[in-house]
Write a protein that holds these residues in place. Structure first.
Motif, short mmCIF file in Angstrom:
data_model
loop_
_atom_site.label_atom_id
_atom_site.label_comp_id
_atom_site.label_asym_id
_atom_site.label_seq_id
_atom_site.Cartn_x
_atom_site.Cartn_y
_atom_site.Cartn_z
N SER A 1 0.83 -1.20 0.00
CA SER A 1 0.00 0.00 0.00
C SER A 1 0.86 1.25 0.00
O SER A 1 0.60 2.21 -0.73
N SER A 2 1.92 1.26 0.83
CA SER A 2 2.81 2.41 0.87
C SER A 2 3.49 2.63 -0.48
O SER A 2 3.64 3.78 -0.93
N GLN A 3 3.88 1.55 -1.12
CA GLN A 3 4.53 1.65 -2.43
C GLN A 3 3.59 2.23 -3.46
O GLN A 3 3.99 3.06 -4.30
N ARG A 4 2.33 1.83 -3.42
CA ARG A 4 1.35 2.36 -4.39
C ARG A 4 1.14 3.86 -4.18
O ARG A 4 1.08 4.62 -5.16
N TRP A 5 1.01 4.29 -2.93
CA TRP A 5 0.82 5.72 -2.68
C TRP A 5 2.06 6.52 -3.08
O TRP A 5 1.95 7.63 -3.59
N ARG A 6 3.22 5.94 -2.84
CA ARG A 6 4.45 6.61 -3.24
C ARG A 6 4.53 6.71 -4.76
O ARG A 6 4.92 7.77 -5.30
N GLN A 7 4.18 5.66 -5.46
CA GLN A 7 4.15 5.71 -6.92
C GLN A 7 3.13 6.73 -7.42
O GLN A 7 3.37 7.43 -8.41
N VAL B 1 4.73 10.10 -7.13
CA VAL B 1 5.69 10.31 -8.21
C VAL B 1 4.96 10.63 -9.51
O VAL B 1 5.36 11.54 -10.26
N TRP B 2 3.89 9.88 -9.80
CA TRP B 2 3.09 10.15 -11.00
C TRP B 2 2.53 11.57 -10.98
O TRP B 2 2.59 12.30 -11.98
N GLY C 1 7.46 17.44 -5.26
CA GLY C 1 8.91 17.25 -5.27
C GLY C 1 9.51 17.40 -3.89
O GLY C 1 10.37 16.60 -3.48
N PHE C 2 9.07 18.40 -3.15
CA PHE C 2 9.58 18.60 -1.78
C PHE C 2 9.22 17.42 -0.88
O PHE C 2 10.04 16.97 -0.08
N VAL C 3 7.99 16.92 -1.01
CA VAL C 3 7.57 15.80 -0.17
C VAL C 3 8.36 14.54 -0.52
O VAL C 3 8.77 13.79 0.37
N LEU C 4 8.57 14.30 -1.81
CA LEU C 4 9.34 13.12 -2.21
C LEU C 4 10.76 13.18 -1.67
O LEU C 4 11.36 12.16 -1.33
#
Length: 234
Positions: A3-9, A12-13, A71-74
Motif C-alpha cells: 500500500s505504501s509503495q502504491r501511494w508513493r508511486q 511520483v506520478w 517534489g519537496f515531499v518526495l
C-alpha cells in the motif's frame, strides 16, 4: 508495504504530471507574450496579455504549486533527502528560485502588462519573454536531472539510510494538491493551503525519523548478537 509503495508511486506520478503541466503552461505564456510583443494591433495585444494572465493564475500557478510540493515531499519523505545528492539539491534550488520569480515577479508583471495593453502602450517587456522561456527551459533541465541523476553525493551526505515516511504521509501528499485545486476554484485565486500544511508536517517528522534510525539499528544489532550468543539445542 504494498500500500505504501502504491501511494508513493501515485505521488511520483502526480509530480511528473504537474511538472509537465507547469512546463507546458510556461510555453503557452511564452507563445502568448510573443504574439503580444510582435503585434502592432492594440486588440491583439490586449487579448494576448489578458489570456497570458488568465493562464498564469488559473493553470500555471496551481500546477507549479503542486509540482514543487510533490517534489519537496518526495525529498523529505524518502531517503533521498534535500542535501544528500547534488542533482536533488540543484533541483531544489531551481524550484525555489522559480517559485519566487513566478509569485513575486512574473504574476505582478503580467497584470501590469494587461493594464499597459489596455492603455494602448506596447507590451510586454522583453524580460517577460526571457523569463517565461527560462522557466520552461529550467523545468526541462530538471526533468533531465531526474532521469540521469548525474554527479556524486554531496559532502553532507550521511551513510545512514533514512527510512521512508508512513503510508498516511504519501496518501495525504497525493490528496493535498487536489484539495487545493478545488479550494482555488472556489476562491478564484491559487491557494496552496493543504499543501503547506502537509509539507510542514512532513518536514517536522523527518528529524524524528533521522533521530530514531541509530536507535533502531542499535537494537537490531544487539538482538542479532543476543541470538548468536544463545547456544544451539542438541
Amino acid at each position: 508495504m504494498a500500500s505504501s509503495q502504491r501511494w508513493r508511486q501515485g505521488l511520483v506520478w502526480l509530480h511528473v504530471v504537474t511538472s509537465v503541466g507547469w512546463m507546458a503552461q510556461a510555453l503557452v505564456l511564452f507563445t502568448l507574450l510573443s504574439v503580444s510583443y510582435r503585434s502592432a494591433e492594440a486588440e491583439v495585444r490586449v487579448s494576448a496579455t489578458t489570456m497570458a494572465h488568465v493562464v498564469d493564475t488559473t493553470l500555471l500557478a496551481p500546477a507549479a504549486n503542486a509540482a514543487a510540493f510533490t517534489g519537496f515531499v518526495l525529498a523529505a519523505a524518502t531517503p533521498w533527502g534535500f542535501f544528500r545528492n547534488w542533482w536533488v539539491l540543484v533541483k531544489f534550488g531551481i524550484t525555489v528560485v522559480q517559485l519566487y520569480a513566478g509569485i513575486f515577479i512574473l504574476s505582478k508583471s503580467l497584470q501590469a502588462s494587461v493594464v499597459s495593453a489596455e492603455a494602448g502602450h506596447p507590451t510586454p517587456p522583453g524580460l517577460q519573454l526571457v523569463g517565461t522561456g527560462l522557466m520552461a527551459s529550467a523545468i526541462a533541465f530538471q526533468a533531465w536531472l531526474s532521469v540521469a541523476k548525474p554527479w556524486r553525493r554531496t559532502p553532507w551526505a550521511s551513510t545512514r539510510k533514512i527510512p521512508a515516511a508512513s503510508t498516511r504521509v504519501f496518501a495525504a501528499a497525493v490528496f493535498a494538491p487536489l484539495a487545493d485545486i478545488a479550494l482555488g476554484l472556489v476562491l478564484g485565486v491559487p491557494a496552496p493551503l493543504f499543501e503547506l500544511i502537509v509539507l510542514a508536517v512532513v518536514l517536522g517528522l523527518r528529524p524524528r525519523r533521522i533521530a530514531a534510525q541509530p536507535r533502531t539499528a542499535a537494537v537490531a544489532s544487539r538482538s542479532s548478537e543476543a541470538r548468536s550468543a544463545v547456544p544451539e539445542r542438541p
